[in-house]
Each structure stands twice: as structure tokens, then as C-alpha cells.
Scaffold this active site. Structure first.
Site, mmCIF file in Angstrom:
data_model
loop_
_atom_site.group_PDB
_atom_site.id
_atom_site.type_symbol
_atom_site.label_atom_id
_atom_site.label_comp_id
_atom_site.label_asym_id
_atom_site.label_seq_id
_atom_site.Cartn_x
_atom_site.Cartn_y
_atom_site.Cartn_z
ATOM 1 N N LYS A 184 81.292 -26.562 83.778
ATOM 2 C CA LYS A 184 81.464 -27.991 84.105
ATOM 3 C C LYS A 184 82.355 -28.677 83.070
ATOM 4 O O LYS A 184 83.118 -29.580 83.406
ATOM 5 C CB LYS A 184 80.118 -28.706 84.192
ATOM 6 N N GLY A 212 84.538 -15.150 97.017
ATOM 7 C CA GLY A 212 84.778 -16.593 97.213
ATOM 8 C C GLY A 212 83.467 -17.347 97.311
ATOM 9 O O GLY A 212 83.315 -18.248 98.129
ATOM 10 N N GLY A 224 78.383 -12.007 93.028
ATOM 11 C CA GLY A 224 76.934 -12.185 93.029
ATOM 12 C C GLY A 224 76.319 -11.812 91.694
ATOM 13 O O GLY A 224 77.016 -11.410 90.760
ATOM 14 N N ASP A 267 66.213 -17.062 88.569
ATOM 15 C CA ASP A 267 67.051 -16.011 89.173
ATOM 16 C C ASP A 267 66.324 -14.666 89.306
ATOM 17 O O ASP A 267 66.578 -13.907 90.220
ATOM 18 C CB ASP A 267 68.312 -15.783 88.320
ATOM 19 N N HIS A 293 78.820 -52.109 98.553
ATOM 20 C CA HIS A 293 80.233 -51.964 98.895
ATOM 21 C C HIS A 293 81.084 -52.410 97.717
ATOM 22 O O HIS A 293 80.751 -53.419 97.084
ATOM 23 C CB HIS A 293 80.559 -52.824 100.120
HETATM 24 P P1 NAD Z 1 77.569 -15.703 95.549
HETATM 25 O O1 NAD Z 1 76.577 -14.845 96.201
HETATM 26 O O2 NAD Z 1 77.479 -17.189 95.682
HETATM 27 O O3 NAD Z 1 79.031 -15.316 96.053
HETATM 28 C C1 NAD Z 1 79.550 -14.008 95.967
HETATM 29 C C2 NAD Z 1 80.619 -13.899 97.014
HETATM 30 O O4 NAD Z 1 81.273 -12.674 96.851
HETATM 31 C C3 NAD Z 1 80.067 -13.970 98.427
HETATM 32 O O5 NAD Z 1 80.803 -14.916 99.134
HETATM 33 C C4 NAD Z 1 80.294 -12.549 98.934
HETATM 34 O O6 NAD Z 1 80.535 -12.511 100.315
HETATM 35 C C5 NAD Z 1 81.499 -12.117 98.127
HETATM 36 N N1 NAD Z 1 81.645 -10.685 97.942
HETATM 37 C C6 NAD Z 1 80.663 -9.808 97.601
HETATM 38 N N2 NAD Z 1 81.203 -8.565 97.469
HETATM 39 C C7 NAD Z 1 82.536 -8.694 97.718
HETATM 40 C C8 NAD Z 1 83.619 -7.782 97.746
HETATM 41 N N3 NAD Z 1 83.462 -6.485 97.457
HETATM 42 N N4 NAD Z 1 84.863 -8.236 98.062
HETATM 43 C C9 NAD Z 1 85.039 -9.556 98.330
HETATM 44 N N5 NAD Z 1 84.042 -10.456 98.329
HETATM 45 C C10 NAD Z 1 82.808 -10.031 98.012
HETATM 46 O O7 NAD Z 1 77.590 -15.241 94.034
HETATM 47 P P2 NAD Z 1 78.306 -15.881 92.767
HETATM 48 O O8 NAD Z 1 79.394 -16.801 93.168
HETATM 49 O O9 NAD Z 1 78.617 -14.704 91.909
HETATM 50 O O10 NAD Z 1 77.154 -16.753 92.135
HETATM 51 C C11 NAD Z 1 75.914 -16.124 91.779
HETATM 52 C C12 NAD Z 1 74.767 -17.070 91.857
HETATM 53 O O11 NAD Z 1 74.878 -18.063 90.852
HETATM 54 C C13 NAD Z 1 74.698 -17.770 93.197
HETATM 55 O O12 NAD Z 1 73.419 -17.599 93.737
HETATM 56 C C14 NAD Z 1 74.978 -19.192 92.886
HETATM 57 O O13 NAD Z 1 74.179 -20.084 93.673
HETATM 58 C C15 NAD Z 1 74.660 -19.330 91.410
HETATM 59 N N6 NAD Z 1 75.586 -20.307 90.849
HETATM 60 C C16 NAD Z 1 75.437 -21.616 91.179
HETATM 61 C C17 NAD Z 1 76.345 -22.545 90.732
HETATM 62 C C18 NAD Z 1 76.205 -23.971 91.129
HETATM 63 O O14 NAD Z 1 75.146 -24.366 91.612
HETATM 64 N N7 NAD Z 1 77.218 -24.800 90.990
HETATM 65 C C19 NAD Z 1 77.424 -22.151 89.951
HETATM 66 C C20 NAD Z 1 77.547 -20.816 89.645
HETATM 67 C C21 NAD Z 1 76.619 -19.903 90.107
#
Ligand code: NAD
Length: 448
Positions: free
Chosen positions: A50, A171, A261, A301, A427
Site C-alpha cells: 500500500k 492475475g 496463490g 491464512d 453532496h
Molecule cells: P489469488 O488466488 O488471488 O490469485 C492467483 C491467480 O493466479 C489466480 O487468478 C489464478 O487463476 C492464477 N494462476 C494460478 N496458477 C496460474 C498459472 N500457472 N498461470 C497463470 N495464472 C495462474 O492469489 P494471490 O494473488 O497470490 O494472493 C494470495 C492471497 O493473498 C489471496 O487469497 C488474496 O486474497 C490475499 N491478498 C489479499 C490482498 C488484499 O486484500 N488487497 C492483497 C494481497 C493478497
């Protein structure tokens, strides 16, 4: 053997909040941490990113300053300076956690279970009627040949220089936040996402909006992309081979970031404690966050229920007997523009054959959004067709992460769309957009 009332393992937001609240309730609390206090959120997650998001936002504002009647005679982007500011913010907040834990005994080291509700750290052994596992998660590895060439989110946050071209695999929340930051600092960013749309848990219309907005900022996002191989050439450049819509493609880039992930971090000796795992390898818990071992709880987590810092803290409050509504869990992505959600997505409503109406209002119709020069995005509100209960709200646009909270309050307080629409909104404020979307959904539900 040292006896106390509650042992908390892990000083992330789940652990430190729970330990501090337990101590405030008069319990003799011990918290064990092997690293810096603050966990992923403070040291390698929410807060450092952030701080960088804010630097990115300033960079974009300065770049576009002329549109606002402000002339700048050139400027330079200094990512290292942004990182120094980030580290200062983290350091200050870390001190805040230490202060918060003033009434808690902190033990530095690696905790391992040696028996039922018994934990050892080095030579010291502790026991309590209540043990809370709050050990968090770490980046999951990318399953592709050459994946060791990719850097994960922890390593990215250790770098204070950005290369010219960056490819992000995944993404999701982490991938898109980094994409937004890197692009603002001038790198050419590509994102490869496996699913049909970025941010899979989000409402698809909102996720698509973000993808389009990021595209306009120069971020190249490919969905339905399956990465098969990463390789490095003699000149240090990397190639990412992937298949998209049946076609084999390659991106040549300077750095590959893996954001696919996260997986749980499990303390040793769970078998000795009688703690069982789910099929996905997280710690199994019941509705009160108790594991299969009586008196042993798991929050955050590590239990895989909801990987959000505030969810971890809220689960800790449940253990301490506080009234917390875990069903209404707002979440946000701090991209440019931000996205936020609470409740059900439209596809979830459709899949569950819930009778609903959805209404959207764009930020372009909002005076404050137009005046600030950032009117990208929309608010979507989903309401039950017969009872007019607010089922979900999804926002893509500036301050989405703050705007969503009003709807979360309404959902917990069971304020229906008619009652919500009766609330006067100031507003000119962005909250008028939320009010307008609720009113539109309410009228649609009433068939008028
Ligand atoms: P995520 O699960 O949100 O996203 C991982 C993405 O990678 C998914 O869209 C998935 O489809 C894609 N993916 C997986 N394997 C792939 C591959 N081989 N090729 C291409 N795409 C692939 O996981 P993240 O972004 O790593 O975040 C992890 C956790 O941390 C999440 O649960 C998230 O909620 C949490 N987090 C939250 C915040 C926030 O609240 N602002 C910020 C950072 C992380």
C-alpha cells in the site's frame, strides 16, 4: 513447563490482535514469533504494497498534473526512494505492534507442538488450555518448467530497482496490485492469467472493468493463459512460453514474477497435538475456529477460509467469545482504480438461482468523481427480488475500498435496499454513487 492462559503462535494481524485482546481481557497471554512482529501483512504484504501503491498514485498524478492546471518542469521516478519510504512506514507500524503487545509476553523463536496444547520454543516448554495457531501463509510455487527463475511476492518486495519489462504470472490480487505499481513506475508490464478473467473471486463485470482500465494504462493482460516454461538466455533476458486459446506464444521479458496463490505455513508437531488438515493442506477448523484438537484453534491464512488480514483478526475475536459477523467480509484490491466487494457476486446469485436484481451506476454520473478527474469505474449493487435484502456490492473506482464499508454495515444490520435508499448521502461525495446504485436496484426489485 510454563503455564499460561493462552499461547498464540505467530504475530501477524490474526495473532497479535488476538494476543493483545486476550491480555486486555485479563488473560495471561504468550505470543511466539520467529521473525519480525506484524506477519505477512505488515512486513511482506498489505502495508508495504500500500505504501508503494501511494507512490504509484503520486507518480500518475504528477504525470497528469498538466490536466489539472499544474505545470511541472519535468520529474524523475525514483523507485528506490519509494522503497525507502515504504520501509519507514513499515518500521513505524511495527513499533506500533510492539506497543500493542505490551501486556503480552513475547517469545522469539520457532514454536513446535510437543503434545496436546503444549508448545516448545528452543528449550522452553509452554502449556495452556487455549493454543491459537496463526502462522499464516507463504507464496505457492508456480507449476511450470523453470519456475525457479521467477521471483515471488516476498522477493519482489526486497528489490529496490525495477527492470524495463516485467511479466507477472497470475492475475489475482497480488499480481494485479504489483502490475499497477510497476506500470506507474514506468515498467512495461504483462500479466498472464490462467482463468477466463482476472481476480477470479470478484464479480466478472468489475474484474473486466479493471482489466480494461489497466490496459489503458499500458498493462497487457492475457487471460486463459497457461504458462508451460520459463527460460533464461545468455543476455539475461527471460522467455515465458504459454498457451492461450490453443496457440503457443512466448513473451521475452527482463523479470518474471510469480503470483499464483499462497499456501499455509504449518508449525511442526501438529500430529502430536492432534491437529488435522483439510484435503487442500490447510488446518481444518469448525465454525468456532477450533481444530480437531480440543483447545487448539487456527485463525487466518493457515486455515484457508479467507486469506485476508482482517478476516484473521475477526476469527481471533470469535475465539475470544466476541460477537463478530464473519459472513459479511469486505475485500479490496488496491489497484488503479481500486476494486472492492462484499457479499455475493452476480454469477454466484445466478448459479444459486437466487432471485435477484442488479443495478449499476457509473462514476461518470457522479459530480465529485468528475471534479477529481478520476471518474473511471462503476458501482454494482445486487438486491433480493422479493425481500430487497442487499446481497452484494461490487465497486471498481477510486476509494472503492472505503466505499464498500457502508454496504457491509447495511448488510450486517439487515438494512434492506428501501431503508438504505432513505438515508441521505452528502453532496458532492462518491458515496452518492453507492446510494444511487442501491436506489436503482430497489426500484428494479419493486418493478417500478
Ligand atoms: P489469488 O488466488 O488471488 O490469485 C492467483 C491467480 O493466479 C489466480 O487468478 C489464478 O487463476 C492464477 N494462476 C494460478 N496458477 C496460474 C498459472 N500457472 N498461470 C497463470 N495464472 C495462474 O492469489 P494471490 O494473488 O497470490 O494472493 C494470495 C492471497 O493473498 C489471496 O487469497 C488474496 O486474497 C490475499 N491478498 C489479499 C490482498 C488484499 O486484500 N488487497 C492483497 C494481497 C493478497
Amino acid at each position: 513447563m510454563i503455564h499460561c492462559d493462552i499461547i498464540v503462535i505467530g504475530a501477524g494481524p490474526g495473532g497479535y490482535e488476538t494476543a493483545a485482546r486476550a491480555a486486555a481481557n485479563g488473560l495471561d497471554a504468550i505470543i511466539v514469533e520467529r521473525d519480525q512482529p506484524g506477519g505477512t501483512c505488515l512486513n511482506r504484504g498489505c502495508i508495504p504494497t500500500k505504501a508503494l501503491c501511494r507512490s504509484a498514485e503520486v507518480a500518475v498524478t504528477v504525470r497528469e498534473a498538466f490536466d489539472y492546471g499544474v505545470s511541472t518542469s519535468g520529474f524523475t521516478l525514483d523507485y528506490a526512494a519509494a522503497c525507502a519510504r515504504r520501509d519507514a512506514v513499515v518500521g513505524e507500524l511495527r513499533q506500533g505492534v510492539v506497543t500493542l503487545l505490551g501486556g503480552v509476553r513475547t517469545v522469539v523463536g520457532e514454536a513446535r507442538f510437543t503434545g496436546e496444547r503444549t508448545v516448545a520454543v528452543g528449550d522452553e516448554v509452554f502449556t495452556a488450555p487455549m493454543v491459537v495457531i496463526a502462522t499464516g501463509s507463504c507464496p505457492a510455487p508456480l507449476c511450470a518448467e523453470g519456475s525457479e527463475l521467477a521471483v515471488d511476492s516476498d522477493r519482489v518486495l526486497e528489490m529496490d530497482r525495477l527492470p524495463a519489462e516485467i511479466t507477472i504470472v497470475g492475475g489475482g490480487v497480488i499480481g494485479m496490485e504489483f502490475a499497477s505499481i510497476f506500470a506507474a513506475f514506468g515498467s512495461k508490464v504483462s500479466v498472464l492469467e490462467y482463468c477466463q478473467e482476472i481476480l477470479p473471486p470478484f464479480d466478472r463485470e468489475i474484474a473486466k472493468r479493471l482489466r480494461m482500465a489497466m490496459k489503458r494504462r499500458g498493462v497487457d493482460v492475457t487471460v486463459q493463459a497457461s504458462v508451460s516454461r520459463i527460460s533464461k538466455a545468455d543476455d539475461g533476458r527471460m522467455s515465458v512460453d504459454y498457451v492461450s486459446k490453443g496457440k503457443e506464444r512466448t513473451i521475452v521479458t527482463d523479470m518474471v514474477v510469480s503470483a499464483v496463490g499462497r499456501r499455509p505455513v504449518l508449525p511442526e508437531g501438529l500430529d502430536k497435538a492432534g491437529v488435522e488438515l483439510t484435503e487442500r493442506g490447510f488446518i481444518w477448523v469448525d465454525g468456532s475456529m477450533q481444530t480437531s484438537a480440543p483447545g487448539v484453534y487456527a485463525i487466518g491464512d493457515v486455515n484457508g477460509l479467507c486469506m485476508l488480514a482482517h478476516a484473521a483478526a475477526a476469527q481471533g475475536r470469535v475465539i475470544l467469545g466476541e460477537r463478530v459477523d464473519l459472513d459479511v467480509m469486505p475485500s479490496a484490491v488496491f489497484t488503479m482504480p481500486e476494486c472492492a466487494m462484499v457479499g455475493l457476486t452476480e454469477q454466484q446469485c445466478a448459479d444459486n438461482v437466487t432471485e435477484y436484481v442488479a443495478a449499476t451506476v457509473t462514476f461518470r454520473s457522479n459530480g465529485k468523481a468528475m471534479a477529481t478527474g478520476d471518474a473511471e469505474g462503476l458501482v454494482k449493487v445486487i438486491v433480493g427480488k422479493t425481500d430487497r435484502r442487499i446481497l452484494g456490492c461490487h465497486i471498481c473506482g477510486q476509494h472503492a475500498s472505503d466505499l464498500i464499508q457502508e454496504v457491509a454495515v447495511a448488510m450486517v444490520a439487515d438494512v434492506d435496499s428501501s431503508r438504505f435508499a432513505a438515508v441521505v448521502h452528502g453532496h458532492p461525495t462518491l458515496s452518492e454513487c453507492v446510494a444511487a446504485a442501491v436506489e436503482k436496484a430497489d426500484k428494479a426489485a419493486r418493478g417500478s
